[in-house]
Write a protein that holds these residues in place. Structure first.
Motif, PDB file in Angstrom:
ATOM      1  N   PRO A  79     -56.850  47.167 -86.928  1.00 32.21           N
ATOM      2  CA  PRO A  79     -58.125  46.446 -87.095  1.00 32.21           C
ATOM      3  C   PRO A  79     -59.321  47.339 -87.466  1.00 32.21           C
ATOM      4  CG  PRO A  79     -57.444  46.496 -84.777  1.00 32.21           C
ATOM      5  CD  PRO A  79     -56.309  47.029 -85.581  1.00 32.21           C
ATOM      6  N   LYS A  80     -59.264  48.636 -87.202  1.00 30.90           N
ATOM      7  CA  LYS A  80     -60.380  49.527 -87.526  1.00 30.90           C
ATOM      8  C   LYS A  80     -60.310  50.074 -88.952  1.00 30.90           C
ATOM      9  CE  LYS A  80     -61.226  51.162 -82.833  1.00 30.90           C
ATOM     10  NZ  LYS A  80     -61.205  52.317 -81.941  1.00 30.90           N
ATOM     11  N   THR A  81     -59.301  49.666 -89.704  1.00 30.76           N
ATOM     12  CA  THR A  81     -59.085  50.214 -91.039  1.00 30.76           C
ATOM     13  C   THR A  81     -60.108  49.678 -92.036  1.00 30.76           C
ATOM     14  OG1 THR A  81     -56.746  50.524 -90.652  1.00 30.76           O
ATOM     15  CG2 THR A  81     -57.429  50.363 -92.938  1.00 30.76           C
ATOM     16  N   ARG A  82     -60.674  50.604 -92.801  1.00 30.95           N
ATOM     17  CA  ARG A  82     -61.551  50.233 -93.902  1.00 30.95           C
ATOM     18  C   ARG A  82     -60.851  50.563 -95.222  1.00 30.95           C
ATOM     19  NH1 ARG A  82     -67.163  52.193 -92.817  1.00 30.95           N
ATOM     20  NH2 ARG A  82     -66.352  54.243 -93.275  1.00 30.95           N
ATOM     21  N   THR A  83     -60.328  51.773 -95.334  1.00 31.62           N
ATOM     22  CA  THR A  83     -59.589  52.206 -96.512  1.00 31.62           C
ATOM     23  C   THR A  83     -58.147  52.442 -96.105  1.00 31.62           C
ATOM     24  OG1 THR A  83     -61.543  53.293 -97.413  1.00 31.62           O
ATOM     25  CG2 THR A  83     -59.409  54.001 -98.292  1.00 31.62           C
ATOM     26  N   SER A  84     -57.204  51.972 -96.921  1.00 31.67           N
ATOM     27  CA  SER A  84     -55.790  52.198 -96.627  1.00 31.67           C
ATOM     28  C   SER A  84     -55.022  52.454 -97.907  1.00 31.67           C
ATOM     29  CB  SER A  84     -55.181  50.991 -95.908  1.00 31.67           C
ATOM     30  OG  SER A  84     -53.782  51.164 -95.776  1.00 31.67           O
ATOM     31  N   HIS A  85     -54.204  53.491 -97.875  1.00 24.22           N
ATOM     32  CA  HIS A  85     -53.322  53.800 -98.994  1.00 24.22           C
ATOM     33  C   HIS A  85     -51.906  53.293 -98.720  1.00 24.22           C
ATOM     34  CE1 HIS A  85     -56.677  56.529 -99.879  1.00 24.22           C
ATOM     35  NE2 HIS A  85     -56.260  56.453-101.125  1.00 24.22           N
ATOM     36  N   GLY A  86     -51.747  52.429 -97.701  1.00 23.98           N
ATOM     37  CA  GLY A  86     -50.427  51.910 -97.361  1.00 23.98           C
ATOM     38  C   GLY A  86     -49.595  52.963 -96.638  1.00 23.98           C
ATOM     39  N   THR A  87     -48.283  52.811 -96.699  1.00 25.61           N
ATOM     40  CA  THR A  87     -47.380  53.771 -96.062  1.00 25.61           C
ATOM     41  C   THR A  87     -47.135  54.927 -97.021  1.00 25.61           C
ATOM     42  OG1 THR A  87     -46.238  51.990 -94.898  1.00 25.61           O
ATOM     43  CG2 THR A  87     -45.094  54.095 -95.031  1.00 25.61           C
ATOM     44  N   PHE A  88     -47.385  56.148 -96.538  1.00 28.35           N
ATOM     45  CA  PHE A  88     -47.089  57.314 -97.364  1.00 28.35           C
ATOM     46  C   PHE A  88     -46.711  58.497 -96.488  1.00 28.35           C
ATOM     47  CE2 PHE A  88     -51.651  57.423 -96.645  1.00 28.35           C
ATOM     48  CZ  PHE A  88     -51.940  58.759 -96.405  1.00 28.35           C
ATOM     49  N   VAL A  89     -46.044  59.458 -97.114  1.00 25.61           N
ATOM     50  CA  VAL A  89     -45.620  60.686 -96.446  1.00 25.61           C
ATOM     51  C   VAL A  89     -46.190  61.867 -97.220  1.00 25.61           C
ATOM     52  CG1 VAL A  89     -43.655  62.081 -95.691  1.00 25.61           C
ATOM     53  CG2 VAL A  89     -43.454  59.580 -95.720  1.00 25.61           C
ATOM     54  N   LEU A  90     -46.695  62.856 -96.497  1.00 31.22           N
ATOM     55  CA  LEU A  90     -47.182  64.083 -97.133  1.00 31.22           C
ATOM     56  C   LEU A  90     -46.492  65.296 -96.516  1.00 31.22           C
ATOM     57  CD1 LEU A  90     -51.057  63.606 -97.470  1.00 31.22           C
ATOM     58  CD2 LEU A  90     -49.326  63.501 -99.274  1.00 31.22           C
ATOM     59  N   CYS A  91     -46.261  66.287 -97.348  1.00 27.53           N
ATOM     60  CA  CYS A  91     -45.731  67.578 -96.917  1.00 27.53           C
ATOM     61  C   CYS A  91     -46.790  68.638 -97.209  1.00 27.53           C
ATOM     62  CB  CYS A  91     -44.474  67.933 -97.709  1.00 27.53           C
ATOM     63  SG  CYS A  91     -43.141  66.738 -97.581  1.00 27.53           S
ATOM     64  N   ASN A  92     -46.881  69.628 -96.312  1.00 29.20           N
ATOM     65  CA  ASN A  92     -47.759  70.784 -96.518  1.00 29.20           C
ATOM     66  C   ASN A  92     -49.203  70.369 -96.817  1.00 29.20           C
ATOM     67  OD1 ASN A  92     -45.247  72.093 -96.381  1.00 29.20           O
ATOM     68  ND2 ASN A  92     -45.045  72.109 -98.600  1.00 29.20           N
ATOM     69  N   ALA A  93     -49.682  69.357 -96.104  1.00 32.69           N
ATOM     70  CA  ALA A  93     -51.018  68.811 -96.373  1.00 32.69           C
ATOM     71  C   ALA A  93     -52.111  69.722 -95.829  1.00 32.69           C
ATOM     72  CB  ALA A  93     -51.144  67.425 -95.752  1.00 32.69           C
ATOM     73  N   GLU A  94     -53.219  69.724 -96.549  1.00 31.11           N
ATOM     74  CA  GLU A  94     -54.388  70.486 -96.101  1.00 31.11           C
ATOM     75  C   GLU A  94     -55.654  69.714 -96.435  1.00 31.11           C
ATOM     76  OE1 GLU A  94     -54.568  74.207 -98.184  1.00 31.11           O
ATOM     77  OE2 GLU A  94     -54.452  73.260-100.143  1.00 31.11           O
ATOM     78  N   VAL A  95     -56.645  69.865 -95.568  1.00 32.80           N
ATOM     79  CA  VAL A  95     -57.948  69.250 -95.787  1.00 32.80           C
ATOM     80  C   VAL A  95     -58.708  70.116 -96.788  1.00 32.80           C
ATOM     81  CG1 VAL A  95     -60.152  68.622 -94.721  1.00 32.80           C
ATOM     82  CG2 VAL A  95     -58.001  68.219 -93.491  1.00 32.80           C
TER      83      VAL A  95
END
Length: 178
Positions: A79-95
């Motif tokens: 319920p708190k979602t504003r933006t959603s990219h759906g279901t996804f998986v990331l490897c080696n992610a960095e900000v």
């Protein structure tokens, strides 16, 4: 086609979630080869485990006992979602960009009895690789999805939300509903 959404081509298994103070949760995980068959299988297993876990919006490999920089996220039903990219998986992610910090309550399947008030960026740009193809992707998001991504990236770095709270006053017993 959205490069974030990849049919992994394998069926995921539901795995057991480890709980703090398991060592894998406090140890930084190594990067992975996103095209490796075992990483693709792990990605499918993470999604399968997340989907059967009520209220779960993300799950990282260390939470299933695997030291690897892999996680899945899906905030679309929250319920708190504003933006959603759906279901996804990331490897080696960095900000790569973070701004507009805000304090909000977080919980974690690996710390089932507590929630905590954690300050995180509400605008976020994350770069990572997609399992199977290895394609580099950039995710620009905000609000609750930004919080979920930072929470899962922290898991891959060996951090729990407990490491981010300001002190004991910011911890709360998780509410259970009958």
């Amino acid at each position: 086609m959205n490069p974030l959404h990849v049919d992994l081509g394998v069926t995921g298994s539901v795995l057991d979630v480890v709980r703090a103070p398991a060592g894998v949760l406090s140890t930084p995980s190594p990067p992975v080869d996103p095209t490796a068959p075992e990483v693709v299988q792990l990605a499918a297993d993470l999604v399968a485990t997340m989907r059967v876990s009520p209220g779960c919006v993300g799950l990282a490999a260390p939470q299933v006992g695997v030291a690897a920089q892999v996680f899945c996220v899906d905030v679309s039903a929250h319920p708190k979602t504003r933006t959603s990219h759906g279901t996804f998986v990331l490897c080696n992610a960095e900000v790569v960009e973070a701004s507009r910090n805000e304090r909000a309550r977080e919980g974690c399947m690996s710390v089932p009895d507590l929630t905590g008030d954690v300050k995180r960026a509400t605008r976020l740009v994350v770069r990572g690789r997609v399992p199977l193809t290895g394609a580099e992707v950039t995710v620009t998001t905000d609000a609750f999805e930004a919080r979920a991504l930072q929470h899962e990236i922290d898991h891959c770095a060996g951090l729990l939300f407990l490491d981010r709270v300001a002190g004991a006053h910011a911890l709360h017993q998780r509410q259970t509903y009958l």
